[in-house]
Design a protein around this motif. Structure first.
Motif, mmCIF file in Angstrom:
data_model
loop_
_atom_site.group_PDB
_atom_site.id
_atom_site.type_symbol
_atom_site.label_atom_id
_atom_site.label_comp_id
_atom_site.label_asym_id
_atom_site.label_seq_id
_atom_site.Cartn_x
_atom_site.Cartn_y
_atom_site.Cartn_z
ATOM 1 N N ARG A 158 0.850 -1.206 0.021
ATOM 2 C CA ARG A 158 -0.015 0.227 -0.011
ATOM 3 C C ARG A 158 0.865 1.409 -0.010
ATOM 4 O O ARG A 158 0.146 2.416 0.086
ATOM 5 C CB ARG A 158 -0.944 0.019 1.360
ATOM 6 C CG ARG A 158 -2.174 -0.737 1.046
ATOM 7 C CD ARG A 158 -2.971 -0.997 2.510
ATOM 8 N NE ARG A 158 -4.097 -1.416 2.434
ATOM 9 C CZ ARG A 158 -4.511 -2.914 2.215
ATOM 10 N NH1 ARG A 158 -3.462 -3.752 2.483
ATOM 11 N NH2 ARG A 158 -5.671 -3.253 2.284
ATOM 12 N N LEU A 159 2.038 1.192 -0.115
ATOM 13 C CA LEU A 159 3.218 2.273 -0.139
ATOM 14 C C LEU A 159 2.875 3.342 -1.392
ATOM 15 O O LEU A 159 3.015 4.395 -1.067
ATOM 16 C CB LEU A 159 4.543 2.054 0.131
ATOM 17 C CG LEU A 159 4.536 1.106 1.608
ATOM 18 C CD1 LEU A 159 6.344 0.913 1.904
ATOM 19 C CD2 LEU A 159 3.963 1.789 2.805
ATOM 20 N N ALA A 195 -7.447 13.457 -1.325
ATOM 21 C CA ALA A 195 -6.216 12.632 -1.533
ATOM 22 C C ALA A 195 -6.537 10.951 -1.484
ATOM 23 O O ALA A 195 -5.839 10.211 -2.162
ATOM 24 C CB ALA A 195 -5.371 12.993 -0.289
ATOM 25 N N GLU A 196 -7.485 10.755 -0.811
ATOM 26 C CA GLU A 196 -7.893 9.207 -0.932
ATOM 27 C C GLU A 196 -8.422 8.844 -2.050
ATOM 28 O O GLU A 196 -8.181 7.692 -2.673
ATOM 29 C CB GLU A 196 -8.279 8.879 0.158
ATOM 30 C CG GLU A 196 -8.396 7.170 0.659
ATOM 31 C CD GLU A 196 -6.926 6.825 0.917
ATOM 32 O OE1 GLU A 196 -6.680 5.633 0.525
ATOM 33 O OE2 GLU A 196 -6.190 7.592 1.350
ATOM 34 N N CYS A 197 -9.186 9.636 -2.560
ATOM 35 C CA CYS A 197 -9.958 9.181 -3.823
ATOM 36 C C CYS A 197 -8.890 9.332 -5.024
ATOM 37 O O CYS A 197 -9.245 8.567 -6.176
ATOM 38 C CB CYS A 197 -11.020 10.114 -4.214
ATOM 39 S SG CYS A 197 -12.710 9.848 -3.207
ATOM 40 N N PHE A 198 -7.861 10.269 -5.004
ATOM 41 C CA PHE A 198 -7.037 10.158 -5.865
ATOM 42 C C PHE A 198 -6.115 8.954 -5.854
ATOM 43 O O PHE A 198 -5.734 8.246 -6.972
ATOM 44 C CB PHE A 198 -6.007 11.557 -5.630
ATOM 45 C CG PHE A 198 -5.114 12.094 -6.584
ATOM 46 C CD1 PHE A 198 -5.254 12.368 -7.968
ATOM 47 C CD2 PHE A 198 -3.727 11.211 -6.524
ATOM 48 C CE1 PHE A 198 -4.279 12.490 -8.896
ATOM 49 C CE2 PHE A 198 -2.649 11.605 -7.404
ATOM 50 C CZ PHE A 198 -3.057 12.129 -8.656
ATOM 51 N N ARG A 205 -9.478 0.285 -5.251
ATOM 52 C CA ARG A 205 -9.874 0.314 -3.904
ATOM 53 C C ARG A 205 -9.395 -0.623 -2.959
ATOM 54 O O ARG A 205 -9.242 -0.404 -1.760
ATOM 55 C CB ARG A 205 -11.515 -0.160 -4.353
ATOM 56 C CG ARG A 205 -12.144 -0.315 -2.913
ATOM 57 C CD ARG A 205 -12.754 1.388 -2.373
ATOM 58 N NE ARG A 205 -13.600 1.494 -1.307
ATOM 59 C CZ ARG A 205 -13.100 1.091 0.093
ATOM 60 N NH1 ARG A 205 -11.950 0.762 0.312
ATOM 61 N NH2 ARG A 205 -14.152 1.305 0.919
ATOM 62 N N GLU A 206 -8.597 -1.559 -3.460
ATOM 63 C CA GLU A 206 -8.130 -2.709 -2.318
ATOM 64 C C GLU A 206 -6.864 -2.180 -1.729
ATOM 65 O O GLU A 206 -6.480 -2.788 -0.763
ATOM 66 C CB GLU A 206 -7.822 -4.085 -3.355
ATOM 67 C CG GLU A 206 -6.573 -3.813 -4.411
ATOM 68 C CD GLU A 206 -6.996 -3.518 -5.896
ATOM 69 O OE1 GLU A 206 -6.477 -3.804 -6.599
ATOM 70 O OE2 GLU A 206 -8.135 -2.768 -6.008
ATOM 71 N N PHE A 207 -6.244 -0.934 -2.246
ATOM 72 C CA PHE A 207 -5.133 -0.429 -1.518
ATOM 73 C C PHE A 207 -5.314 0.761 -0.750
ATOM 74 O O PHE A 207 -4.405 1.697 -0.346
ATOM 75 C CB PHE A 207 -3.823 -0.301 -2.736
ATOM 76 C CG PHE A 207 -3.426 -1.426 -3.346
ATOM 77 C CD1 PHE A 207 -3.111 -2.656 -2.653
ATOM 78 C CD2 PHE A 207 -3.966 -1.845 -4.704
ATOM 79 C CE1 PHE A 207 -2.616 -3.541 -3.230
ATOM 80 C CE2 PHE A 207 -3.481 -2.813 -5.244
ATOM 81 C CZ PHE A 207 -2.622 -4.036 -4.518
ATOM 82 N N TYR A 269 -13.722 10.934 2.492
ATOM 83 C CA TYR A 269 -13.930 10.089 1.357
ATOM 84 C C TYR A 269 -15.197 9.863 0.670
ATOM 85 O O TYR A 269 -15.087 10.173 -0.545
ATOM 86 C CB TYR A 269 -13.292 8.783 1.812
ATOM 87 C CG TYR A 269 -13.228 7.493 0.655
ATOM 88 C CD1 TYR A 269 -12.558 7.440 -0.278
ATOM 89 C CD2 TYR A 269 -14.352 6.750 0.699
ATOM 90 C CE1 TYR A 269 -12.470 6.567 -1.154
ATOM 91 C CE2 TYR A 269 -14.621 5.750 -0.226
ATOM 92 C CZ TYR A 269 -13.500 5.507 -1.300
ATOM 93 O OH TYR A 269 -13.662 4.510 -2.081
ATOM 94 N N HIS A 270 -16.134 9.985 1.486
ATOM 95 C CA HIS A 270 -17.578 9.555 0.649
ATOM 96 C C HIS A 270 -18.062 10.846 0.051
ATOM 97 O O HIS A 270 -18.854 10.823 -0.882
ATOM 98 C CB HIS A 270 -18.502 9.059 1.630
ATOM 99 C CG HIS A 270 -18.178 7.463 1.987
ATOM 100 N ND1 HIS A 270 -18.427 6.261 1.146
ATOM 101 C CD2 HIS A 270 -17.613 6.841 2.881
ATOM 102 C CE1 HIS A 270 -18.217 5.095 1.657
ATOM 103 N NE2 HIS A 270 -17.746 5.527 2.681
ATOM 104 N N LEU A 271 -17.732 12.042 0.855
ATOM 105 C CA LEU A 271 -18.207 13.143 0.533
ATOM 106 C C LEU A 271 -17.673 13.467 -1.113
ATOM 107 O O LEU A 271 -18.300 13.921 -2.070
ATOM 108 C CB LEU A 271 -17.897 14.383 1.386
ATOM 109 C CG LEU A 271 -18.268 15.755 1.275
ATOM 110 C CD1 LEU A 271 -18.162 16.448 2.363
ATOM 111 C CD2 LEU A 271 -17.274 16.505 0.240
ATOM 112 N N VAL A 272 -16.392 13.293 -1.254
ATOM 113 C CA VAL A 272 -15.628 13.545 -2.535
ATOM 114 C C VAL A 272 -16.318 12.471 -3.460
ATOM 115 O O VAL A 272 -16.293 12.764 -4.615
ATOM 116 C CB VAL A 272 -14.272 13.573 -2.367
ATOM 117 C CG1 VAL A 272 -13.548 13.535 -3.749
ATOM 118 C CG2 VAL A 272 -13.842 14.479 -1.501
#
Length: 302
Positions: A158-159, A195-198, A205-207, A269-272
């Motif tokens: 996941r890095l 950042a997480e959606c990017f 999604r798995e990472f 995350y869900h908002l974006v």
């Protein structure tokens, strides 16, 4: 777009020196952290405190969950080879290249000439590392990224995703700078959600990071309502209670607001995701969109 240089700080050389008994607090300061001095200056952290045992880059690093020579050298012995085996030292440039291409695809020239990257061993004893399953990062100052890792089975693949997350912060803060004192809950939600959606867009999604929890429907609705009530709250300390949840808030001296761990990251995350679905825009386009517009178009709190 001109080529964005990535300057990798040679942390591996420093850790090898530590294993041979040549690592000290001063070598940590002046070999490992000196290349990040502009970042530390911005954060008002001196390389060396004016008084003994004062606040400096060693203490600040420990607070972030970074291993320092004040900790057991056994941690370096146990974890250095595992960190190398993740291949992040071979693959970091491709992560940044992929990130840059996302913005090239929308015709956006990132206003950075270089990124100074440091991949660091995390401290096994750190609550920060434990909470985040052994890895964390900092990309809050454009041009500088730190990745902190206690390598394990969960984070070893996941890095790259984590680095993409921090790269997005770098780009976002060239567009809409982070104001530590005036940041609101809703702005912080957007920052972390972007950042997480990017990272998800590039690596899947798995990472995704452990800071996005799998809330059930009831927990989601409850968290959404609590955060909706407090979304105009300002100031990093006050906002942190909403982002990290009650357990961390209590440990760090913030006033708890009745939320589970990582509630703000999860809601952000869900908002974006809602914004992306409703706007039909790409995550790169969203990264250079004002927070207020993302909140409005998402209709997440309506």
């Amino acid at each position: 777009m001109e080529k964005l240089r990535v300057n990798l700080i040679n942390s591996l050389e420093f850790y090898e020196k530590c294993l041979h008994g040549k690592g000290s607090e001063n070598s940590f300061r002046y070999e490992l952290m000196q290349p990040l001095k502009t970042m530390w200056d911005y954060l008002n952290v001196p390389l060396k405190a004016a008084t003994p045992n004062g606040y400096d880059v060693v203490m600040a690093s420990e607070m972030l969950g970074i291993w320092t020579p004040r900790k057991s050298i056994q941690q370096v012995s146990d974890n250095l080879s595992k960190l190398i085996e993740t291949r992040i030292f071979e693959e970091y440039e491709e992560v940044i290249k992929k990130g840059v291409r996302e913005f090239e695809n929308i015709g956006y020239s990132i206003p950075l000439e270089e990124i100074n990257l440091s991949i660091l061993l995390g401290d096994e004893d750190s609550r920060e590392m434990e909470t985040n399953k052994g890895y964390s990062g900092f990309g809050g100052i454009p041009g500088y990224i730190m990745l902190m890792v206690v390598p394990n089975e969960f984070n070893k693949n996941r890095l790259k995703s984590a680095l993409a997350h921090e790269f997005n912060h770098n780009v976002r803060f060239t567009f809409e700078p982070f104001n530590h004192g005036d940041v609101t809950v809703e702005e912080y939600l957007v920052i972390e959600g972007l950042a997480e959606c990017f990272a998800e867009e590039i690596y899947g999604r798995e990472f995704i990071g452990p800071w996005v929890e799998n809330f059930d429907e009831e927990e989601m609705e409850y968290s959404r309502e609590v955060i909706k009530e407090g979304r105009k709250t300002k100031g990093f300390a006050e906002v942190s209670a909403y982002m990290f949840g009650d357990e961390v808030a209590k440990k760090q001296g913030y006033n708890p607001v009745g939320l589970s761990a990582n509630a703000g990251y999860t809601i952000g995350y869900h908002l974006v995701k809602e914004y992306l679905a409703k706007s039909k825009r790409s995550i790169a386009e969203a990264t250079i969109t004002p927070s207020g517009e993302i909140i409005r178009v998402s209709e997440f709190f309506n």
